[in-house]
Design a protein around this motif. Structure first.
Motif, PDB file in Angstrom:
ATOM      1  N   GLY A   1      11.484   7.036  -2.228  1.00 45.16           N
ATOM      2  CA  GLY A   1      12.722   5.878  -2.157  1.00 45.16           C
ATOM      3  C   GLY A   1      12.135   4.567  -1.216  1.00 45.16           C
ATOM      4  N   SER A   2      11.070   4.667  -0.736  1.00 47.04           N
ATOM      5  CA  SER A   2      10.455   3.642   0.105  1.00 47.04           C
ATOM      6  C   SER A   2       9.473   2.959  -0.510  1.00 47.04           C
ATOM      7  CB  SER A   2      10.156   3.867   1.395  1.00 47.04           C
ATOM      8  OG  SER A   2      11.537   4.581   2.211  1.00 47.04           O
ATOM      9  N   PRO A   3       9.198   1.294  -0.090  1.00 44.87           N
ATOM     10  CA  PRO A   3       7.949   0.825  -0.499  1.00 44.87           C
ATOM     11  C   PRO A   3       6.714   1.546  -0.085  1.00 44.87           C
ATOM     12  CG  PRO A   3       9.280  -0.527   0.782  1.00 44.87           C
ATOM     13  CD  PRO A   3       9.949   0.705   0.624  1.00 44.87           C
ATOM     14  N   TRP A   4       5.573   1.478  -0.876  1.00 41.68           N
ATOM     15  CA  TRP A   4       4.431   1.833  -0.046  1.00 41.68           C
ATOM     16  C   TRP A   4       3.218   0.961  -0.797  1.00 41.68           C
ATOM     17  CZ3 TRP A   4       0.128   4.690  -2.470  1.00 41.68           C
ATOM     18  CH2 TRP A   4       0.582   5.005  -3.815  1.00 41.68           C
ATOM     19  N   ASN A   5       1.944   1.144  -0.262  1.00 41.89           N
ATOM     20  CA  ASN A   5       0.670   0.637  -0.770  1.00 41.89           C
ATOM     21  C   ASN A   5      -0.297   0.994  -0.313  1.00 41.89           C
ATOM     22  OD1 ASN A   5      -0.379  -0.932   1.628  1.00 41.89           O
ATOM     23  ND2 ASN A   5       1.652  -1.930   1.414  1.00 41.89           N
ATOM     24  N   ILE A   6      -1.444   1.128  -1.025  1.00 45.47           N
ATOM     25  CA  ILE A   6      -2.785   1.330  -0.904  1.00 45.47           C
ATOM     26  C   ILE A   6      -3.885   0.593  -1.085  1.00 45.47           C
ATOM     27  CG2 ILE A   6      -3.073   2.606  -2.933  1.00 45.47           C
ATOM     28  CD1 ILE A   6      -4.655   4.895  -1.551  1.00 45.47           C
ATOM     29  N   SER A   7      -4.898   0.093  -0.206  1.00 41.62           N
ATOM     30  CA  SER A   7      -5.749  -0.807  -0.266  1.00 41.62           C
ATOM     31  C   SER A   7      -7.076  -0.522  -0.086  1.00 41.62           C
ATOM     32  CB  SER A   7      -5.514  -1.920   0.865  1.00 41.62           C
ATOM     33  OG  SER A   7      -4.189  -2.384   0.826  1.00 41.62           O
ATOM     34  N   VAL A   8      -7.981  -1.476  -0.820  1.00 43.26           N
ATOM     35  CA  VAL A   8      -9.515  -1.210  -0.869  1.00 43.26           C
ATOM     36  C   VAL A   8      -9.851  -2.677  -0.516  1.00 43.26           C
ATOM     37  CG1 VAL A   8      -9.882  -1.726  -3.268  1.00 43.26           C
ATOM     38  CG2 VAL A   8     -11.454  -0.309  -2.106  1.00 43.26           C
TER      39      VAL A   8
END
Length: 810
Positions: free
Chosen positions: A281-288
């Motif tokens: 239900g919450s925003p999320w992200n993953i990065s490189v």
């Protein structure tokens, strides 16, 4: 210069004199806008004259943003004073920044005099100023106008001016137009450097990845006017961010440098994606991150391409359970790609309450339990009371082992987890009921006949109820904390107590002994109770007891008891009673007795007290119970043989001194195939605390079930005798039959009877009292309500054999 005009005395620029039809205006504070045309078109006195010389001294070449210092010199042999106006111009307007100096002021991109300025010893009027070149390189034009005045106070033709015309000023500089900032070029390709420049002959071109702390020269010498050069990037060139610069060969100085651009080789991942837990239900992200500028990206989940996920950061505005998985990113640059390490993304749930705590009303000193149930990830619990956290109460169940009144309040549980927000349970009330307690006990009372009695006590506790008792019997209507009675009689004497209770407990006060004494009159024979029940005792027991205050004189004069007798001396024995004895008014006497039931069943004896004028009787009832018992209820003797022997042991109730077995009777269908072991002599005395043995033998090879009834004066015991039929009992037992309850009262059930072909219930005499064919029914109910109390044998017949069960009905 020999004279000064009126206009010069006013400090007027030659380029700034304006006449009108009736007046003239002067510019003693400086003149703007006349640097190029001089006084032309303004109606100046005199006019332009070669006798007035104007000269600019100062640098004709500057670097961009460099400041040059200048002198503007006006000279005329006939005049002593002068003013000036000057500016630096591009095709579009004034440029650079003018800085006021000697006798000058700057304003609006121009410079002029501050007032009429007199010549120096050399016959020159000198104005000083500075000019900071613009940031843009190129060629610019200086324009200046000087006015020489006679300073005579008149506007006449002695005031003459001149201009410099356009003087070219070169502003050296260069601008690199490519590579553009942020551009990315792969190794092995050509790097093209383009530039514009002004005022240079030759450039050296350098490249650096550390702001030219160290550098590599990629072009040693190129004509500045070429405006372009190309460098083939070596395959071994390290990837990274670079800048190039133009170096003036003539002055050995840096002219300009480019913005940063990237040289890419095979991509290298500098920051790997990190495993994480995300909240549904919450925003999320993953990065490189990679060192390759201009690289392309493709994110994958569980090895599958994620459509549209082509940025260094992959994000979702709302995480769901489907967001969990193994993520990696394929980074491509210069025709080569590399895959990041895998990152595990797990999803977590915010706390959610599935079962709320419920209000509790508990008794003081009893346990209290509050429970909450919740879903979520890595939950922690904190119970609060009246909004304040309770130390150590951090589990889903709150337990208070022994409730105190101070535990009352409003309780809730705050539940937190990996994800927000926290969940807070419904606030519930905990009420603690104070158990009853007696603060002040009732006291004894001595009153006279006709007086009133008031017996009271003080208590504590909530919602209390009361019941007063006299001699253990409830007094109707006596349900208050205070017991009152008016106009008492001798019969009101006794032991008073009060029972106090609420939902938590019941307690009884200590005794209040009320003694009512007659005021006057004859003696009166009374007994404290006309009937005393002693309950059940072993038939052979001797009950040694004392009846307190059994007989009393409730009158006003002494009485003499002449006789105390019992009607059944074998049941009741008086102990220590000697007659005659006298009872004073209001006094009583205890009577000690020994009561012996003597046999099974209810027995009653009567004690009679006699005076010269009256008698009083007390009935004493006791119920005798079987005092004889056996250690086994069934003896299984060997089948198919005569003379097989088994023994049973018998004991007497501990309340009895001894018991005598007087007879043994065999009954039932197999009674003739058993006998008491030869040589056994009756009667047999069984002392208390000892065991006596009776043995039975078979008189025939086969026989049915029999019951041995052992009789004594103090009751009977029975033992079932049966043959051990190989394979029959075990097989039936393995079929799982169940006979219950046993002992039984009104009904008997036989469960799991699908394989039973018939069953028979016989009494101790061998008489059948019930028979039934189950016909495959799973359970049989036997109504025992009309059967006599005693021992019965239930025979269950199956194709595999016969099972015999002893059943007791009472």
């Amino acid at each position: 210069m020999t004279s000064a005009s009126f206009w010069a005395r006013q400090g007027i620029l030659a380029v700034a004199i304006i006449f009108t039809a009736i007046s003239a205006s002067a510019y003693p504070g400086g003149r703007f806008g006349s640097y190029q045309a001089g006084c032309g078109g303004f109606g100046c006195h005199g006019g332009q004259s070669a006798n007035t010389t104007v000269t600019l001294e100062g640098p004709r070449t500057l670097r961009t943003s460099q400041q040059g210092n200048y002198q503007f010199i006006v000279a005329n042999a006939n005049n002593d004073y002068a003013g000036f106006n000057a500016a630096f111009r591009s095709a579009t307007g004034n440029v650079g920044t003018l800085v006021a100096g000697q006798n000058s002021q700057a304003q609006g991109g121009e410079v002029t005099h501050t007032g009429p300025t007199q010549e120096n010893a050399a016959g020159q009027v000198v104005f000083g100023f500075g000019w900071q070149a613009p940031a843009d390189h190129g060629t610019y034009t200086f324009y200046g106008a000087g006015n020489s005045v006679n300073y005579n106070g008149n506007a006449d033709n002695g005031d003459v001016w001149n201009t410099t015309g356009g003087i070219t000023i070169t502003v050296q500089g260069a601008t690199i137009t490519s590579p553009a900032g942020g551009a990315a070029i792969c190794v092995g390709n050509n790097l093209t450097i383009n530039w514009t420049q002004t005022g240079f002959a030759n450039f050296r071109i350098d490249i650096s990845d550390n702001e030219f702390n160290t550098f590599t020269t990629i072009v040693g010498n190129v004509a500045a006017t070429a405006g372009t050069s190309t460098w083939a990037i070596p395959a071994a060139q390290a990837a990274g961010q670079y800048k190039v610069r133009l170096w003036d060969v003539g002055t050995a100085a840096e002219i300009t440098r480019s913005n940063a651009f990237t040289i890419n080789g095979a991509p290298t991942i500098t920051t790997q994606p990190q495993s994480k837990t995300i909240c549904e239900g919450s925003p999320w992200n993953i990065s490189v991150a990679t060192n390759a500028g201009g690289a392309t990206y493709q994110w994958r989940r569980n090895g599958q391409v994620i459509a549209g996920a082509t940025n260094p950061t992959y994000s979702q505005t709302i995480a769901t359970a489907a967001s969990a998985g193994t993520y990696d990113c394929v980074v491509t640059s210069c025709g080569q790609n590399v895959t990041s390490s895998a990152a595990e993304v797990t999803t977590a749930q915010s706390p959610g309450i599935t079962k709320q705590p419920t209000p509790v009303t508990a008794c003081q000193a009893t346990p209290i339990t509050l429970t909450v149930e919740a879903t979520g990830t890595n939950l922690t619990y904190q119970w609060v009371k009246n909004g304040e956290p309770l130390t150590g109460k951090t589990t889903p169940t709150l337990t208070i082992p022994s409730a105190a009144l101070t535990d009352e309040g409003k309780y809730a549980c705050r539940i937190t987890g990996v994800c927000t927000p926290q969940a807070i349970s419904t606030e519930v009330d905990v009420n603690v009921t104070e158990a009853p307690g007696i603060v002040t006990q009732p006291t004894n009372k001595n009153v006279l006949v006709g007086d009133s009695i008031v017996i009271t006590l003080t208590t504590k506790g909530e919602t209390l109820s009361y019941q007063w008792l006299k001699n253990g019997n409830e007094l109707p209507g006596a349900n208050q904390a205070t017991y009152r009675k008016t106009n008492v009689t001798l019969a009101d004497s006794g032991i008073y107590t009060v029972r106090v209770w609420n939902s938590c407990d019941t307690i009884t006060s200590s005794n209040s002994i009320v003694k009512v004494t007659p005021k006057a009159g004859p003696g009166l024979l009374t007994v404290s109770s006309e009937s005393i029940a002693l309950g059940e005792w072993a038939a052979c027991s001797a009950i040694d007891t004392t009846f307190v205050g059994l007989v009393a004189n409730s009158g006003g004069s002494p009485i003499t008891i002449t006789a105390v007798t019992t009607n059944a001396s074998s049941i009741i024995e008086l102990v220590g009673v000697t007659v005659p004895f006298t009872l004073a008014p209001g006094s009583g006497r205890d009577v000690a007795v020994i009561v012996r039931p003597g046999q099974v069943g209810e027995r009653t004896g009567t004690i009679t007290f006699t005076t010269a004028s009256a008698t009083a009787e007390v009935d004493v009832t006791v119920t005798g119970t079987d005092a004889l018992s056996t250690t086994t209820d069934t003896l299984t003797l060997a089948a198919s043989t005569s003379g097989a022997e088994k023994c049973a042991q018998f004991s007497v109730d501990a309340a009895c001194e001894e018991l005598t077995i007087t007879s043994v009777e065999l009954t039932g269908p197999g009674a003739s195939t058993y006998e008491l072991k030869p040589g056994t002599t009756l009667p047999i005395v069984v002392p208390s605390g000892s065991l006596r043995e009776l043995c039975f033998v078979t008189t025939a090879a086969d026989g049915g079930v029999a019951t041995a009834t052992i009789t004594s004066a103090a009751g009977t015991a029975s033992v079932v005798l049966r043959r051990d039929v190989t394979n029959s009992v075990d097989d039936v037992t393995n079929n799982g039959f169940a006979v219950y309850p046993n002992p039984a009262t009104t009904e008997l059930r036989v469960a799991r009877t699908e394989m039973v072909t018939s069953m028979v219930l016989v009494d101790a005499t061998g008489r059948s009292v019930f028979s039934f064919d189950p016909a495959g029914r799973p359970e049989v109910l036997i109504d025992c309500a009309g059967f006599a109390r005693g021992v019965y044998i239930l025979s269950i017949v199956t194709p595999a054999g016969v099972r015999h069960e002893k059943v007791i009905l009472h």
